[in-house]
Design an enzyme around this catalytic site. Sequence first.
Site, PDB file in Angstrom:
ATOM      1  N   GLY A  39      21.753 -82.114 116.923  1.00  0.00           N
ATOM      2  CA  GLY A  39      21.853 -82.794 115.845  1.00  0.00           C
ATOM      3  C   GLY A  39      20.878 -84.199 115.740  1.00  0.00           C
ATOM      4  N   SER A  40      21.418 -85.233 115.427  1.00  0.00           N
ATOM      5  CA  SER A  40      20.611 -86.448 115.225  1.00  0.00           C
ATOM      6  C   SER A  40      20.496 -87.161 116.654  1.00  0.00           C
ATOM      7  CB  SER A  40      21.417 -87.423 114.365  1.00  0.00           C
ATOM      8  OG  SER A  40      21.119 -86.812 113.036  1.00  0.00           O
ATOM      9  N   THR A  41      20.933 -86.758 117.662  1.00  0.00           N
ATOM     10  CA  THR A  41      20.867 -87.335 118.986  1.00  0.00           C
ATOM     11  C   THR A  41      19.471 -86.695 119.451  1.00  0.00           C
ATOM     12  OG1 THR A  41      22.217 -85.293 120.133  1.00  0.00           O
ATOM     13  CG2 THR A  41      23.251 -87.537 119.476  1.00  0.00           C
TER      14      THR A  41
ATOM     15  N   ASP B 288      25.226 -90.183 110.202  1.00  0.00           N
ATOM     16  CA  ASP B 288      24.098 -89.722 111.340  1.00  0.00           C
ATOM     17  C   ASP B 288      24.234 -88.188 111.201  1.00  0.00           C
ATOM     18  OD1 ASP B 288      26.718 -88.770 112.138  1.00  0.00           O
ATOM     19  OD2 ASP B 288      26.649 -90.191 113.793  1.00  0.00           O
TER      20      ASP B 288
END
Length: 583
Positions: free
Chosen positions: A305-307, A582
């Site tokens: 994901g957004s990481t 996020d």
Amino acid sequence: MRAGSSYSVRTRPVPASPALRMTSTRVRCVLLVLALLFLALIGRAVYLQVVQQDFLQNQGEARFRRTLTLEANRGVITDRNGEPLAISSPVQTIWASPTDMEPVPPAKLRELAGLLDLSPEELSAKLSDRKKEFVYIKRQISPEQADKVMALGIPGIAKQQEYRRFYPAGEIVSHIIGFTGVDGKGQEGVELAREKMLAGKDGRRVVLKDRRGHIIEDVAAIEPPRDGQKLALAVDHRIQYLAYREIKAAVEANKAKAGSVVVLDAKTGELLALANYPSFNPNNRVGVTPEMMRNRGVIDLFEPGSTMKPLSISLALEHGKANLNTVLDTRTYMIGPATIRDVAPRPSLDILGIIQKSSNVGTSKLALMNSPEESWKHYDALGFGRAPETGFPGEASGRLRDWHKWRPIEQATMSFGYGLSVSLIQMARAYTIFANDGVMLPISLYKTSNPMPGKRVLNEKTAHEMRDLLIANSQPGGGAVGGRIIGYSIGGKSGTARKLEGRSYVANKHRALFMGFAPGHAPRVIVTVMIDEPTAGKYYGGAVSAPVFSQVAGGALRILNVTPDEPSNNTLLPESTPVPVDF
């Protein structure tokens, strides 16, 4: 007959009677038979003593000669400070030689079965095969219990010393240490990975025993055992306890399926902690399920994901395709038939805004400034799609497809964490580039005084810019505010990824993620957190996983005596403060 006259008298021989002649013949026959028997006995003795000597000696030794194993003491496993995490305690094993045993009286059999917690029927079955020269009756019992067994004085029953593994920290460190089987061999974790080093080498003793199992004498030189070596892990048991406590609390509070947390030394790459929940107690594995034994931080794969966004954005800065002043149009746009959108669209954002607002549009546009080959080489350099080589058994490689097969939409979605799969420990290693001036460090499971050299992925300028961006993301308005620590600066990125089931993403199943480092300006630890399927109402990484980061990273810094770099009166945002999206 006249006086003075002389004459001789002839005695006529009396002829032998037939009976006397028969008796003499019988005597001679008997003597002949006895002589022949005596010669046969002498011949047999010569045959046995000369011709069959080796065979008979081997047969005798096979019945009364025994080779006893002198078990080596398995090496102790400790944490980096010498705290024992796995030790071996002496125990006794009861065995029998059915071939040397007479039938055991029923009363004795019942008494023996009671001492060993066996049923008389089960014990009888073990002793029933008279052809067996060795059979285990009960393994790894206490010395006191073994003494009671031997006091029964049952011929053919013997005891032998072994070692049983004990894990003082129990479930807190079980996924790292693993465990051994009843035979003392490693089954999981470090116990399996370093089996040869820990096991040592068993010795042996060759003896003669009587029918009661008592040793009469040694018939060969004793070969003493060589004990296993001591093994010091990089893990700090204090940080490990803290990590386990926090991940367990977060999983339970958020009614999640599972969770994991990884803590790395930002300077050396050493693994300071790795905790999963659910977990299991290696000292008592009754009722333990495969799910409880999963080392999720190492073997579970997920879309990050957004990481993933800071890693993708760094390539555009590295290649000069963008800089900190670049402003991008972040309105919804199309790539072929697919739509790229943000949850909270904004007309434009600079690089900091893209990270703070977790913009899919901005991140994907930055990624598409690079060729598919350039993006693939960057992700490959970060270790995605390859085993992290930590030394853990079964560590996952993840999935990174060949760039020749990428379509533009796939290059775009990978930049914000969809279309590739990683493990939590891979993400922790990738984030070392932000904490270590662009150099990615290898992960060390074992304590080392000479860390292995890392591999440069970014130049120092890009690494410093990305670190400052992630620090700014922890300030009000950023997505990492939930990870802030009183007294310390941090840098981090939260993420929330929908779970893929079959060929579709499920709307109500998520993974909440947070990756970060602290202190922000001089990183000492890197902490990555994953909570699988939180269902208590909150599911964003900034709301679910960021607080775990805060507690674990903050506690680790205090344990390591790291000097605070921010005023002690800096306060965390209250829980009511909205967490930026996020997702």
